[in-house]
Structure formats: C-alpha cells, structure tokens
Design an enzyme around this catalytic site. Structure first.
Site, PDB file in Angstrom:
ATOM      1  N   ASP A 111       0.887  -1.079   0.114  1.00 57.69           N
ATOM      2  CA  ASP A 111       0.032  -0.034   0.072  1.00 57.69           C
ATOM      3  C   ASP A 111       0.808   1.326  -0.087  1.00 57.69           C
ATOM      4  OD1 ASP A 111       0.841  -0.777   2.490  1.00 57.69           O
ATOM      5  OD2 ASP A 111      -0.755  -0.043   3.756  1.00 57.69           O
ATOM      6  N   GLU A 194      11.893  -3.773  12.495  1.00 59.51           N
ATOM      7  CA  GLU A 194      13.101  -3.036  11.747  1.00 59.51           C
ATOM      8  C   GLU A 194      14.270  -3.228  12.696  1.00 59.51           C
ATOM      9  OE1 GLU A 194      10.154  -1.665  12.375  1.00 59.51           O
ATOM     10  OE2 GLU A 194       9.146  -0.915  10.574  1.00 59.51           O
TER      11      GLU A 194
HETATM   12  N1  UDP Z   1       0.273  -7.436   5.794  1.00 61.67           N
HETATM   13  C1  UDP Z   1       0.485  -8.870   6.082  1.00 61.67           C
HETATM   14  N2  UDP Z   1      -0.451  -9.494   6.649  1.00 61.67           N
HETATM   15  C2  UDP Z   1      -1.580  -8.943   7.693  1.00 61.67           C
HETATM   16  C3  UDP Z   1      -1.541  -7.568   7.565  1.00 61.67           C
HETATM   17  C4  UDP Z   1      -0.568  -6.916   6.518  1.00 61.67           C
HETATM   18  O1  UDP Z   1       1.199  -9.485   5.182  1.00 61.67           O
HETATM   19  O2  UDP Z   1      -2.217  -9.770   8.295  1.00 61.67           O
HETATM   20  C5  UDP Z   1       1.056  -6.874   5.040  1.00 61.67           C
HETATM   21  C6  UDP Z   1       0.409  -5.839   4.181  1.00 61.67           C
HETATM   22  O3  UDP Z   1      -0.111  -6.330   3.011  1.00 61.67           O
HETATM   23  C7  UDP Z   1       1.544  -4.554   3.939  1.00 61.67           C
HETATM   24  C8  UDP Z   1       2.401  -5.125   5.301  1.00 61.67           C
HETATM   25  O4  UDP Z   1       2.151  -6.025   5.614  1.00 61.67           O
HETATM   26  O5  UDP Z   1       2.457  -4.997   2.885  1.00 61.67           O
HETATM   27  C9  UDP Z   1       1.975  -3.915   6.478  1.00 61.67           C
HETATM   28  O6  UDP Z   1       0.765  -3.970   6.781  1.00 61.67           O
HETATM   29  P1  UDP Z   1      -0.143  -2.922   6.693  1.00 61.67           P
HETATM   30  O7  UDP Z   1       0.123  -1.868   5.491  1.00 61.67           O
HETATM   31  O8  UDP Z   1      -1.682  -3.225   7.153  1.00 61.67           O
HETATM   32  O9  UDP Z   1       0.449  -1.881   8.053  1.00 61.67           O
HETATM   33  P2  UDP Z   1       0.580  -0.458   8.259  1.00 61.67           P
HETATM   34  O10 UDP Z   1       0.471   0.449   6.921  1.00 61.67           O
HETATM   35  O11 UDP Z   1      -0.428  -0.194   9.443  1.00 61.67           O
HETATM   36  O12 UDP Z   1       1.935  -0.319   8.871  1.00 61.67           O
HETATM   37 MN    MN Z   2       0.736   0.053   5.112  1.00 66.42          MN
END
Ligand code: UDP
Ligand code: MN
Length: 245
Positions: A111, A194
């Site tokens: 995203d 990280e």
């Molecule tokens: N993601 C995943 N499993 C999950 C939730 C998220 O693999 O159960 C992936 C998601 O597609 C993204 C990354 O992990 O590439 C970070 O997740 P997210 O964007 O929901 O988190 P945020 O933007 O809140 O850090």
């Molecule tokens: Mn994200």
C-alpha cells in the site's frame, strides 16, 4: 555492473489486495533490473494473484507463508507481514547466487507509494542505506538526521528506545549481509521488526549511507488505503429496469 533490486512485498488476502498489487505492479514496470518477490500471508498461493502478476511483464516470484496462528491471538499489536517477509528473505538465501550477481534488498509494502527516483538511490547500496519516509506516524515523516554527510540520529514520532527508529520502507540492504549473517531474520515483535532485524545484521550508525540527497527528499510514502469492511448481509435486488415501473 548494475545491481539487481529484490523488491519484497508482503501482502495478504482482503478486498483491496488486487487493487494494491495492480498499482504497485504498474509502478515496478518502470524499473529496470528488478525482481519482485510477492509474499502472500496465506497457506498457499491464490489463483487470483497468480493470474494478475504476469500482467506486469516483470520478473517476479510468488510465494505464500501464513502468519502462525499464535500471533493472531496476540493481545498487543499483531506482527503483520513478518512470516511472509521472513519467507522472502529465505527465498533469497536459497536462490541468489552471491558470486554471480550484485543485489540490493528493499521491503516495499503493497500500500506504499514509490517515486521512481527511489530505485536509482537504493540500487547503489554498499551495505545499508537509509532515507526519509513520508506520512509515517504523528510527525508524518520518519527520517535519519544527517550532519556533514553522516547519519547522526533519527527523527521519528515513536522512538520507543529503538537503536534504529526507522520505518520498514526507510532502508535498503546489500544482499551480502544476508549471507554474512545467515541466521538473521525479522522478529515477530510488532513495532520492533526493523530495529531487531538491523541489529541482527550488526548494523552500526557509521555503516549507514544516507540517500535521497542527504535525506532531504521524500521518495517513498507510507500511504494507507481506507478499508471497506465486508457487509454482514448481502441483499441482491432486481435491477430497476427502464419501463418496469
Ligand atoms: N500484511 C500482511 N498480513 C497482515 C497484515 C498486513 O502480510 O495480516 C502486509 C500488508 O499487505 C503490508 C504490510 O504487511 O504490505 C504492512 O501492513 P499494513 O499496510 O496493514 O500496515 P501499516 O500500514 O499499518 O503499517
Ligand atoms: Mn501499510
């Protein structure tokens, strides 16, 4: 010789998945010498994603690795995208020919938003490079602090006593590090992925190569897509046809 970029994207099944991967795939189409590793958080590869990925005409590998059930029950924050990123790291360890090909690894969530200049910056990473990420946390930026061309600290809304308070999208590493530290991986610890990963790679502050014009440019943004919850009930009604009244 120009280094290859391994672009690791953790992803997971949800309504937005195809849209996210389409937008990202069409960004990556503009990048030469890139290998996209799409790592899905599910027990097996999905037909839908298998059908989509060839559309972009870029080299890719599609793997699946689900989050272990114990972490889904976590009372505190859930470590999202860890199992699948770990699988991608191990895929590189098993398939990359270290004697043959120079390569750099980058974690790009499905995203996020990427400026094409980012790829030019990270491609020359000798050991580890860092750069600002926009739209992270309360300050809407997470960035290394650079003085006289050296990273001297970090600006981040959530330091949390981390040695490296950086976002997943804010660094790239040379593939050699994965082979130098063959057991280093990402921890199942939400918020500390990280920091613990970089510590496992024995990174020191003086190793960090600041990119993006000494960290003065934002070339990646932590954008987030608004979630559309699934309706609990779906009512299918007859379309109102012209003249049916
Ligand atoms: N993601 C995943 N499993 C999950 C939730 C998220 O693999 O159960 C992936 C998601 O597609 C993204 C990354 O992990 O590439 C970070 O997740 P997210 O964007 O929901 O988190 P945020 O933007 O809140 O850090
Ligand atoms: Mn994200």
């Amino acid at each position: 010789e120009v280094a290859l970029i391994y672009f690791i994207t953790p992803t997971y099944p949800r309504r937005e998945q195809v849209a996210e991967l389409t937008r990202l795939g069409q960004t990556l189409m503009h990048v030469p010498r890139l290998h996209w590793i799409v790592a899905d958080d599910r027990p097996d590869c999905s037909q839908q994603t298998m059908n989509l990925l060839p559309d972009f005409g870029i080299p890719y590998t599609y793997i699946a690795s689900p989050m272990p059930a114990i972490y889904k029950r976590a009372t505190d924050a859930i470590p999202r995208g860890v199992s699948n990123r770990r699988a991608a790291i191990n895929w590189i360890r098993l398939n990359h020919n270290i004697d043959d090909t120079k390569a750099v690894i980058y974690f790009g969530d499905d995203d996020n938003t990427f400026h094409l200049d980012l790829f030019k910056e990270i491609r020359t990473t000798k050991k580890i490079s860092m750069f600002p990420v926009g739209l992270v946390g309360e300050y809407a930026i997470s960035s290394p602090i650079v003085e006289k061309g050296k990273v001297v600290g970090f600006f981040d809304s959530w330091p949390a006593k981390r040695k490296f308070p950086v976002d997943m999208a804010g660094f790239a590493i040379n593939v050699q590090l994965l082979f130098k530290y063959p057991y280093a991986t990402m921890p199942y610890k939400a918020g500390f992925e990280e920091d613990r990963f970089l510590s496992a790679l024995s990174i020191q502050l003086e190793d960090i190569e600041p990119k993006a014009e000494n960290c003065t440019r934002i070339l990646v943004w932590h954008t987030q897509t608004a979630k559309k919850p699934k309706p609990t009930v779906m009512v299918r009604s007859k379309a109102a046809l012209p003249g049916s009244l």
